[in-house]
Design a protein around this motif. Sequence first.
Motif, PDB file in Angstrom:
ATOM      1  N   ILE A 179       0.836  -1.202   0.000  1.00 42.05           N
ATOM      2  CA  ILE A 179       0.000   0.000   0.000  1.00 42.05           C
ATOM      3  C   ILE A 179       0.867   1.248   0.000  1.00 42.05           C
ATOM      4  O   ILE A 179       0.630   2.181  -0.769  1.00 42.05           O
ATOM      5  N   ALA A 180       1.880   1.268   0.855  1.00 40.83           N
ATOM      6  CA  ALA A 180       2.773   2.434   0.936  1.00 40.83           C
ATOM      7  C   ALA A 180       3.475   2.673  -0.400  1.00 40.83           C
ATOM      8  O   ALA A 180       3.562   3.816  -0.868  1.00 40.83           O
ATOM      9  N   LYS A 181       3.947   1.619  -1.028  1.00 45.07           N
ATOM     10  CA  LYS A 181       4.630   1.763  -2.315  1.00 45.07           C
ATOM     11  C   LYS A 181       3.678   2.326  -3.366  1.00 45.07           C
ATOM     12  O   LYS A 181       4.055   3.224  -4.128  1.00 45.07           O
ATOM     13  N   ALA A 182       2.452   1.835  -3.406  1.00 44.53           N
ATOM     14  CA  ALA A 182       1.476   2.317  -4.378  1.00 44.53           C
ATOM     15  C   ALA A 182       1.120   3.783  -4.134  1.00 44.53           C
ATOM     16  O   ALA A 182       0.791   4.516  -5.072  1.00 44.53           O
ATOM     17  N   LEU A 183       1.212   4.219  -2.872  1.00 44.46           N
ATOM     18  CA  LEU A 183       0.916   5.610  -2.525  1.00 44.46           C
ATOM     19  C   LEU A 183       2.168   6.495  -2.595  1.00 44.46           C
ATOM     20  O   LEU A 183       2.094   7.680  -2.277  1.00 44.46           O
ATOM     21  N   HIS A 184       3.295   5.912  -2.975  1.00 41.37           N
ATOM     22  CA  HIS A 184       4.570   6.630  -3.048  1.00 41.37           C
ATOM     23  C   HIS A 184       4.903   7.281  -1.704  1.00 41.37           C
ATOM     24  O   HIS A 184       5.255   8.456  -1.634  1.00 41.37           O
ATOM     25  N   THR A 185       4.770   6.489  -0.653  1.00 45.83           N
ATOM     26  CA  THR A 185       5.071   6.969   0.694  1.00 45.83           C
ATOM     27  C   THR A 185       5.757   5.860   1.470  1.00 45.83           C
ATOM     28  O   THR A 185       6.004   4.785   0.935  1.00 45.83           O
ATOM     29  N   LYS A 186       6.066   6.122   2.719  1.00 46.55           N
ATOM     30  CA  LYS A 186       6.691   5.125   3.587  1.00 46.55           C
ATOM     31  C   LYS A 186       5.655   4.591   4.556  1.00 46.55           C
ATOM     32  O   LYS A 186       4.703   5.290   4.898  1.00 46.55           O
ATOM     33  N   VAL A 187       5.860   3.360   4.998  1.00 46.64           N
ATOM     34  CA  VAL A 187       4.946   2.773   5.977  1.00 46.64           C
ATOM     35  C   VAL A 187       4.861   3.665   7.219  1.00 46.64           C
ATOM     36  O   VAL A 187       3.777   3.875   7.762  1.00 46.64           O
TER      37      VAL A 187
END
Length: 64
Positions: free
Chosen positions: A49-57
Amino acid sequence: MGYRIRECRKEKKMSQCELAEKSGVSRTIISGLENGTITTTTTDTLLKIAKALHTKVADIFFES
């Protein structure tokens, strides 16, 4: 955690279906996390999910 996933998703102007498609996580899981019916999940799911949102966990758990 769920409200942060929703916030990040909406910031990216992404629907739950789009996030599901980009992350490889089912829309049912995403919806459950966002509305609180699912309160635990795997690290792998959070990473996707984090990767798809271009963010970090960490950004999903902690506000910056």
